[in-house]
Design an enzyme around this catalytic site. Structure first.
Site, mmCIF file in Angstrom:
data_model
loop_
_atom_site.group_PDB
_atom_site.id
_atom_site.type_symbol
_atom_site.label_atom_id
_atom_site.label_comp_id
_atom_site.label_asym_id
_atom_site.label_seq_id
_atom_site.Cartn_x
_atom_site.Cartn_y
_atom_site.Cartn_z
ATOM 1 N N ARG A 28 27.126 -9.606 -14.473
ATOM 2 C CA ARG A 28 26.040 -10.227 -15.229
ATOM 3 C C ARG A 28 26.061 -11.759 -15.155
ATOM 4 O O ARG A 28 25.133 -12.427 -15.595
ATOM 5 C CB ARG A 28 26.134 -9.809 -16.702
ATOM 6 C CG ARG A 28 25.951 -8.332 -16.910
ATOM 7 C CD ARG A 28 26.042 -8.001 -18.370
ATOM 8 N NE ARG A 28 24.928 -8.552 -19.114
ATOM 9 C CZ ARG A 28 23.769 -7.939 -19.303
ATOM 10 N NH1 ARG A 28 23.577 -6.753 -18.802
ATOM 11 N NH2 ARG A 28 22.812 -8.513 -19.997
ATOM 12 N N GLU B 252 11.821 -5.788 1.143
ATOM 13 C CA GLU B 252 13.128 -5.492 0.546
ATOM 14 C C GLU B 252 14.268 -5.823 1.521
ATOM 15 O O GLU B 252 15.304 -6.363 1.123
ATOM 16 C CB GLU B 252 13.172 -4.014 0.133
ATOM 17 C CG GLU B 252 14.487 -3.536 -0.454
ATOM 18 C CD GLU B 252 14.933 -4.266 -1.715
ATOM 19 O OE1 GLU B 252 14.154 -5.046 -2.278
ATOM 20 O OE2 GLU B 252 16.089 -4.057 -2.127
ATOM 21 N N GLU C 240 19.709 -12.557 -0.193
ATOM 22 C CA GLU C 240 20.469 -12.720 -1.436
ATOM 23 C C GLU C 240 21.969 -12.558 -1.264
ATOM 24 O O GLU C 240 22.732 -13.127 -2.029
ATOM 25 C CB GLU C 240 19.933 -11.830 -2.564
ATOM 26 C CG GLU C 240 20.182 -10.371 -2.418
ATOM 27 C CD GLU C 240 19.623 -9.564 -3.571
ATOM 28 O OE1 GLU C 240 19.670 -10.014 -4.719
ATOM 29 O OE2 GLU C 240 19.143 -8.451 -3.318
ATOM 30 N N HIS D 209 -1.353 -14.829 11.615
ATOM 31 C CA HIS D 209 -2.107 -15.749 10.749
ATOM 32 C C HIS D 209 -1.251 -16.931 10.296
ATOM 33 O O HIS D 209 -1.529 -17.531 9.266
ATOM 34 C CB HIS D 209 -2.682 -14.989 9.551
ATOM 35 C CG HIS D 209 -3.648 -13.927 9.964
ATOM 36 N ND1 HIS D 209 -4.908 -14.220 10.433
ATOM 37 C CD2 HIS D 209 -3.521 -12.586 10.034
ATOM 38 C CE1 HIS D 209 -5.522 -13.088 10.757
ATOM 39 N NE2 HIS D 209 -4.701 -12.077 10.524
ATOM 40 N N LYS E 143 22.909 -10.063 -12.512
ATOM 41 C CA LYS E 143 22.132 -8.850 -12.682
ATOM 42 C C LYS E 143 21.481 -8.900 -14.054
ATOM 43 O O LYS E 143 21.959 -9.570 -14.946
ATOM 44 C CB LYS E 143 23.067 -7.641 -12.591
ATOM 45 C CG LYS E 143 22.334 -6.393 -12.161
ATOM 46 C CD LYS E 143 23.240 -5.395 -11.563
ATOM 47 C CE LYS E 143 22.480 -4.182 -11.124
ATOM 48 N NZ LYS E 143 21.771 -4.387 -9.857
HETATM 49 C C1 F6R Z 1 17.655 -7.715 -6.071
HETATM 50 C C2 F6R Z 1 17.712 -7.441 -7.494
HETATM 51 C C3 F6R Z 1 16.664 -8.024 -8.354
HETATM 52 C C4 F6R Z 1 16.209 -6.978 -9.394
HETATM 53 C C5 F6R Z 1 15.240 -7.640 -10.387
HETATM 54 C C6 F6R Z 1 14.661 -6.645 -11.365
HETATM 55 O O1 F6R Z 1 18.685 -7.087 -5.387
HETATM 56 O O2 F6R Z 1 18.597 -6.790 -7.968
HETATM 57 O O3 F6R Z 1 15.592 -8.494 -7.616
HETATM 58 O O4 F6R Z 1 15.594 -5.923 -8.734
HETATM 59 O O5 F6R Z 1 15.924 -8.633 -11.083
HETATM 60 O O6 F6R Z 1 15.656 -6.021 -12.103
HETATM 61 P P1 F6R Z 1 15.352 -4.726 -12.941
HETATM 62 O O7 F6R Z 1 15.025 -3.625 -11.984
HETATM 63 O O8 F6R Z 1 16.600 -4.463 -13.714
HETATM 64 O O9 F6R Z 1 14.179 -5.038 -13.817
#
Ligand code: F6R
Length: 615
Positions: A27, A491, A498, A514, A610
């Site tokens: 986190r 993706e 990242e 374009h 995260k």
């Molecule tokens: C990329 C990633 C972020 C999450 C985004 C949304 O690998 O993890 O782009 O997808 O922060 O997070 P959630 O799905 O928890 O709303």
């Protein structure tokens, strides 16, 4: 986005808090700290950098007598990631220590007023502002209060009424060393109820090895834990609130690396099981149909508005293709941070679909609330049980992927796509837009998908390794796809940038000419998603344009394709949209192997965290 852990119990609290912090490190990981009470003194140990650095500092102290502690791992919002800005912060009397996740919007105003009254600030954080505000209230209330307990509860309650913004916080008090308080507003906080020990944390995996009994705290609630009990109060009235204990069925192994070098790799490899788990209980194999009891009360919408961020947004964009093609339901899709400030037009019988792994993403949650204020029903597609989006939605489809620990999301997207596939078939059947043969083929192939994916993953990883090594010197990458592969191209680019920090852009292949094609040269490679589908020949033409400018191309394609490329990456062919479930892990493994090859910190990429619980 900052991890909080709080412990009161019978074990040595500091090592236990460190153990829990390790499961929260995803986190935030730019600095960390703990506070505990020992020998009648409030002790704080903090360090910049990762938990190993904090652990080293803790090793220089005797910490084994404390049985209450609070810990924090930080993702900086206000102030650089230095030791001084690391949490916990202490008040001027060294009686209170506080950890916080979120952003206090009116912190400057409160800070100015406290400074005028002689309070000294040592950090640049907004957190210290709440703490000193609580301390100020506490000082005045304490003289008249009947107990420490009452004084701190009232101080917290009064201070929080003056604070604007988002917070999950925990407070330890030297004057009542066995009690710890927590509070939340727009940031997650969960209570773990154990035997002779209790916990408060930002996320369930933090305390999963110790208890599976959890209490979901709501905005505007205060929680108090001691070793032998816990209580929840309304933060304004301080009236007791009866809360229900929920038993979580995640197992401890699912929150551990299980022999893999990184959580990301483990989570990629778990995807066959993730598909099975998402399907579990949702397919009536006798009648070859999808059952989604959680949507029994939600009729098929006339239009869907999808709201999500990051990888979840890409999953939503993927869903648009199958909702429109299979269920004939028109889809509007927005990045949540745009949706929340746009003048959305909703019609009767519209539905908002909020997609989020964590269920706590601030922008997605705000989008959900906007829809509900306008009386538009919301279905949440979430992974984390009891999360804010799950609780605030009119209906929730759990993706059942188990805890996702790696900061880069992988299995969550796979589970979201699996859930969407089921939903598209469910709505398609209800609306009569799909033939029985189509339904049966889809369901049969979907059931066989986990086995096929499972037998392919090891080979895919080898190809990922090979291409990563070959292209590791590239400074930039294009990911191209058309149709349903376009969201996957986005993706693929997101994953690569990242975790490997290589600049990457995902494009709809037809859009290259374009503008972006100007970038192509022999040093700028393209990964083309080129399965044998309806748009294959169109994509080939786009790739010719890239090759004509000497751009190297890796073609992710099906066996037998006539792609005239040096670098062909073949994956098994499946039926229709099911191909995406094989393309996605190939892209993830390419990014993963690239980051490993370049020696990057795969599970904890720089500047990220995260669960983005701030705006
Ligand atoms: C990329 C990633 C972020 C999450 C985004 C949304 O690998 O993890 O782009 O997808 O922060 O997070 P959630 O799905 O928890 O709303």
């Amino acid at each position: 986005m900052c991890g909080i852990i709080v412990y009161s119990g019978h074990r040595p609290a500091v090592p236990l808090t460190m153990d829990c912090l390790r499961r929260l490190e995803y986190r935030g990981y730019d600095s960390a700290g703990i506070a505990y009470i020992q020998q009648n003194k409030l002790q704080v140990i903090r360090s910049r950098g990762k938990l190993d650095q904090l652990e080293e500092k803790i090793g220089q102290h005797d910490v084994y007598h404390a049985t209450t502690a609070i810990g924090h791992t930080r993702w900086a919002t206000h102030g650089l990631p230095t030791e001084t800005n690391a949490h916990p912060h202490t008040d001027n009397n060294k009686e209170l220590a506080l950890v916080h996740n979120g952003i206090i919007e009116n912190f400057q105003e409160i800070r100015n007023s406290l400074e005028q009254r002689g309070y000294v600030f040592y950090s640049e954080t907004d957190t210290e502002t709440i703490l000193l505000l609580i301390s100020d209230k506490y000082k005045h209330i304490r003289e008249k209060a009947n107990s420490e307990d009452e004084a701190i509860a009232r101080a917290l309650s009064q201070a929080l009424q003056e604070v604007e913004g988002s917070y999950a916080l925990a407070l330890i008090n030297l004057n009542s060393p066995n009690e710890i308080w927590g509070a939340r507003h727009s940031s997650p906080l969960i209570l773990g109820a154990g035997t002779g020990e209790n916990f408060i944390a930002s996320d369930i995996p933090a305390f999963l090895p110790y208890t599976k009994d959890v209490v979901f705290l709501e905005d505007g609630e205060l929680a108090k834990i001691t070793a032998n009990g816990w209580e929840v109060y309304d933060a304004s009235s301080l009236n007791r609130i009866d809360k229900q204990i929920n038993r979580i069925d995640w197992n401890v192994q699912s929150a551990q690396k299980g022999g893999y070098k990184h959580f990301m790799l483990k989570e990629i490899m778990e995807q066959p099981q993730v598909i099975k788990d998402c399907m579990a209980g949702r397919i009536d194999s006798a009648n070859q149909r999808v059952i989604l009891p959680e949507l029994d009360h939600v009729s098929v919408p006339e239009q869907v508005h999808i709201v999500a961020c990051g990888t979840s947004y890409h999953a939503g964009l993927w869903a648009k293709y199958i909702f429109e093609s299979w269920s004939r339901v028109p889809v509007h899709i927005d990045i949540a941070s745009e949706f929340r400030y746009r003048d959305n037009i909703f019609r009767e019988n519209d539905l908002v679909l909020a997609i989020t792994q964590s269920g706590e993403t601030a922008d997605t949650l705000a989008g959900l609330r906007i829809a509900r204020e306008q009386n538009v029903p919301v279905v949440g597609l979430c992974n984390v049980m009891g999360s804010s989006v799950a609780r605030e939605s009119d209906g929730v489809i759990y993706t059942q992927a188990g805890p996702e620990i790696s900061v880069a999301s992988t299995k969550a997207m796979c589970s979201q796509m699996a859930a969407f596939l089921l939903l598209a078939l469910y709505w398609g059947e209800s609306k009569g837009t799909l033939s029985t043969e189509f339904l049966q083929n889809s369901i049969q192939d979907f059931i066989s998908l986990p086995g096929i994916l499972n037998s392919e993953l090891a080979r895919m990883q080898e190809s990922g390794q090979e291409f990563a090594a070959k292209y590791s010197r590239s400074r930039s990458f294009f990911f191209l796809g058309r149709g349903i592969n376009y969201p996957l191209a986005l993706e693929g680019a997101l994953k690569l940038k990242e975790i490997s920090y290589i600049h990457a852009e995902g494009y709809a292949a037809g859009e290259m000419k374009h503008g972006p094609i100007a970038l192509i040269d022999p040093e700028f490679p393209t990964l083309a998603i080129a399965p044998h589908d309806d748009l294959y020949t169109k994509l080939i033409s786009n790739l010719q344009e890239v090759k004509a400018r000497s751009g190297p191309v890796i073609g992710l394609t099906h066996p037998g394709s006539d792609l005239n490329l040096e670098d062909k990456w073949e994956i098994p062919k499946m039926w229709s949209a099911l191909n995406s479930f094989l393309i996605l892990p190939a892209l993830q493994l390419f990014a993963y192997e690239m980051a490993v090859y370049l020696g990057k910190d795969v599970d904890q990429p720089r500047n990220l965290a995260k669960s983005v619980t701030v705006e």
